[in-house]
Design a protein around this motif. Structure first.
Motif, PDB file in Angstrom:
ATOM      1  N   ALA A 164      -8.398 -25.662  22.301  1.00 27.36           N
ATOM      2  CA  ALA A 164      -7.732 -25.238  21.063  1.00 27.36           C
ATOM      3  C   ALA A 164      -6.816 -26.337  20.537  1.00 27.36           C
ATOM      4  O   ALA A 164      -6.757 -26.589  19.321  1.00 27.36           O
ATOM      5  N   TRP A 165      -6.102 -26.993  21.440  1.00 28.01           N
ATOM      6  CA  TRP A 165      -5.206 -28.084  21.025  1.00 28.01           C
ATOM      7  C   TRP A 165      -5.995 -29.251  20.439  1.00 28.01           C
ATOM      8  O   TRP A 165      -5.660 -29.763  19.371  1.00 28.01           O
ATOM      9  N   ARG A 166      -7.078 -29.653  21.128  1.00 31.07           N
ATOM     10  CA  ARG A 166      -7.853 -30.806  20.645  1.00 31.07           C
ATOM     11  C   ARG A 166      -8.575 -30.479  19.345  1.00 31.07           C
ATOM     12  O   ARG A 166      -8.750 -31.346  18.480  1.00 31.07           O
ATOM     13  N   SER A 167      -8.975 -29.226  19.166  1.00 29.16           N
ATOM     14  CA  SER A 167      -9.659 -28.820  17.935  1.00 29.16           C
ATOM     15  C   SER A 167      -8.734 -28.888  16.727  1.00 29.16           C
ATOM     16  O   SER A 167      -9.200 -28.949  15.580  1.00 29.16           O
ATOM     17  N   ILE A 177     -16.503 -31.967  19.723  1.00 30.31           N
ATOM     18  CA  ILE A 177     -15.919 -31.577  21.008  1.00 30.31           C
ATOM     19  C   ILE A 177     -17.029 -31.000  21.875  1.00 30.31           C
ATOM     20  O   ILE A 177     -17.781 -30.129  21.435  1.00 30.31           O
ATOM     21  N   VAL A 178     -17.138 -31.499  23.097  1.00 26.17           N
ATOM     22  CA  VAL A 178     -18.225 -31.085  23.978  1.00 26.17           C
ATOM     23  C   VAL A 178     -17.669 -30.578  25.308  1.00 26.17           C
ATOM     24  O   VAL A 178     -16.575 -30.951  25.729  1.00 26.17           O
ATOM     25  N   LYS A 179     -18.449 -29.734  25.953  1.00 26.32           N
ATOM     26  CA  LYS A 179     -18.102 -29.191  27.268  1.00 26.32           C
ATOM     27  C   LYS A 179     -19.394 -28.802  27.952  1.00 26.32           C
ATOM     28  O   LYS A 179     -20.276 -28.201  27.344  1.00 26.32           O
ATOM     29  N   ASN A 180     -19.525 -29.179  29.220  1.00 28.85           N
ATOM     30  CA  ASN A 180     -20.718 -28.800  29.963  1.00 28.85           C
ATOM     31  C   ASN A 180     -20.384 -28.663  31.441  1.00 28.85           C
ATOM     32  O   ASN A 180     -19.209 -28.693  31.825  1.00 28.85           O
ATOM     33  N   ALA A 181     -21.416 -28.529  32.271  1.00 26.30           N
ATOM     34  CA  ALA A 181     -21.194 -28.308  33.698  1.00 26.30           C
ATOM     35  C   ALA A 181     -20.577 -29.507  34.396  1.00 26.30           C
ATOM     36  O   ALA A 181     -20.004 -29.379  35.481  1.00 26.30           O
ATOM     37  N   LEU A 182     -20.668 -30.686  33.770  1.00 21.77           N
ATOM     38  CA  LEU A 182     -20.177 -31.903  34.412  1.00 21.77           C
ATOM     39  C   LEU A 182     -18.758 -32.269  34.004  1.00 21.77           C
ATOM     40  O   LEU A 182     -18.055 -32.941  34.760  1.00 21.77           O
ATOM     41  N   ILE A 183     -18.341 -31.869  32.808  1.00 17.22           N
ATOM     42  CA  ILE A 183     -17.001 -32.225  32.340  1.00 17.22           C
ATOM     43  C   ILE A 183     -16.287 -30.987  31.816  1.00 17.22           C
ATOM     44  O   ILE A 183     -16.918 -30.068  31.292  1.00 17.22           O
ATOM     45  N   ASP A 184     -14.964 -30.971  31.952  1.00 16.21           N
ATOM     46  CA  ASP A 184     -14.190 -29.840  31.442  1.00 16.21           C
ATOM     47  C   ASP A 184     -14.116 -29.865  29.925  1.00 16.21           C
ATOM     48  O   ASP A 184     -14.251 -28.831  29.264  1.00 16.21           O
ATOM     49  N   LEU A 185     -13.892 -31.053  29.360  1.00 12.05           N
ATOM     50  CA  LEU A 185     -13.799 -31.176  27.909  1.00 12.05           C
ATOM     51  C   LEU A 185     -13.971 -32.643  27.534  1.00 12.05           C
ATOM     52  O   LEU A 185     -13.569 -33.536  28.283  1.00 12.05           O
ATOM     53  N   GLY A 186     -14.579 -32.867  26.391  1.00 12.45           N
ATOM     54  CA  GLY A 186     -14.757 -34.235  25.932  1.00 12.45           C
ATOM     55  C   GLY A 186     -14.945 -34.282  24.431  1.00 12.45           C
ATOM     56  O   GLY A 186     -15.112 -33.254  23.772  1.00 12.45           O
ATOM     57  N   VAL A 187     -14.903 -35.478  23.902  1.00 16.29           N
ATOM     58  CA  VAL A 187     -15.191 -35.726  22.492  1.00 16.29           C
ATOM     59  C   VAL A 187     -16.218 -36.846  22.456  1.00 16.29           C
ATOM     60  O   VAL A 187     -16.061 -37.869  23.129  1.00 16.29           O
ATOM     61  N   GLY A 188     -17.285 -36.647  21.676  1.00 14.55           N
ATOM     62  CA  GLY A 188     -18.294 -37.691  21.598  1.00 14.55           C
ATOM     63  C   GLY A 188     -19.608 -37.179  21.068  1.00 14.55           C
ATOM     64  O   GLY A 188     -19.684 -36.126  20.426  1.00 14.55           O
ATOM     65  N   THR A 189     -20.666 -37.925  21.369  1.00 14.92           N
ATOM     66  CA  THR A 189     -22.017 -37.545  20.980  1.00 14.92           C
ATOM     67  C   THR A 189     -22.754 -37.074  22.228  1.00 14.92           C
ATOM     68  O   THR A 189     -22.180 -37.009  23.325  1.00 14.92           O
ATOM     69  N   PHE A 197     -11.552 -35.193  29.322  1.00 16.27           N
ATOM     70  CA  PHE A 197     -10.425 -34.496  29.935  1.00 16.27           C
ATOM     71  C   PHE A 197     -10.908 -33.829  31.223  1.00 16.27           C
ATOM     72  O   PHE A 197     -11.921 -33.124  31.214  1.00 16.27           O
ATOM     73  N   GLU A 198     -10.196 -34.048  32.307  1.00 13.58           N
ATOM     74  CA  GLU A 198     -10.518 -33.393  33.573  1.00 13.58           C
ATOM     75  C   GLU A 198      -9.317 -32.563  34.010  1.00 13.58           C
ATOM     76  O   GLU A 198      -8.213 -33.089  34.180  1.00 13.58           O
TER      77      GLU A 198
END
Length: 266
Positions: A164-167, A177-189, A197-198
């Protein structure tokens, strides 16, 4: 009283260690205590590592130094920290195997002390070095954790608050903004991250080591901004961790958990 030791037919029975547990509340005089893993529900018997035996040189610090292992840290019902070694699960196939290993280690340590090795200058130097490390790892806590807050199960709340903060801030063109099983949160393609962010729910070395590794693996680009997100429970991280964070250009974000919310200290 729970006295345990090696069974030998040729000699009188010898007590290796007393795994006494309190009937209720926290009693630090008793070396044994029970803990529950909040993920699996499994209950374990733990031991503080405090051992005696009447022989000069037998004691907790000497045992920890000889064993060369740092006790695991847990939180009691009042929210205070306590540490010790996992001796065994209270049930399950082969549950006693880890108990046997722990008892054997204590017995080996006591036999080693009887050789006089605990009084040598080299071991005393090793003991002081271990004590300095142990104090650093355990001496930076800020008070205690709230007994009403389960930090591990609140991991998702921290990620949601971070999202919410990064958005609420601009995202580079063509990125999301991306999120998947490998990372908690990220920004990118899909193929590259510009920010990662971990989130960790403790500041123990194991979690910090894991977080640094995850940030370096998944945020490997030199242009990627790496962020370690940890609870605000220590005054300062260990010096070697701080140096690594600086060298790898990893920024630290702290957070406080409230009963119904997460406060990012940004």
């Amino acid at each position: 009283m729970n006295w345990v030791g090696r069974y030998q037919t040729r000699y009188d029975l010898q007590i290796t260690v007393e795994l006494n547990t309190p009937y209720q509340n926290r009693v630090d005089r008793a070396g044994g205590f029970f803990v529950k893993d909040i993920d699996s529900g499994q209950v374990y018997l733990m031991h503080s590592g405090r051992i005696g035996g009447g022989t000069k040189g037998v004691g907790r610090l000497a045992f920890l130094t000889w064993l060369d292992e740092v006790p695991d840290e847990v939180v009691d019902a009042s929210g205070h920290f306590k540490d010790g070694f996992i001796v065994m699960p209270v049930q399950g196939v082969g549950a006693a195997a880890s108990l046997k290993r722990y008892l054997e280690k204590i017995a080996e340590f006591k036999e080693w002390v009887r050789t006089g090795a605990a009084g040598t200058p080299s071991f005393e130097r090793k003991q002081q070095k271990f004590l300095a490390y142990y104090k650093e790892a355990r001496g930076r806590r800020k008070g205690r954790r709230s007994a009403k807050i389960d930090y591990v199960s609140r991991h998702g709340d921290v990620v949601d608050r971070l999202n919410a903060w990064r958005s609420g801030h601009p995202v580079p063109k063509g990125q999301a903004i991306v999120k998947n099983a490998l990372i908690d949160l990220g920004v990118g393609t899909e193929n590259a991250l510009s920010e990662i962010f971990e989130v960790k729910t403790s500041c123990c070395r194991g979690d910090l080591y894991t977080a640094i590794g995850q940030l370096m693996v998944h945020g490997s680009s030199s242009s990627c901004k790496r962020h370690l997100v940890i609870p605000n429970e220590v005054d300062a991280l260990p010096n070697d961790i701080l140096l690594t964070l600086k060298l790898q250009d990893i920024q630290v974000i702290r957070y406080d958990l409230k009963p119904r919310s997460v406060e990012l200290l940004i």
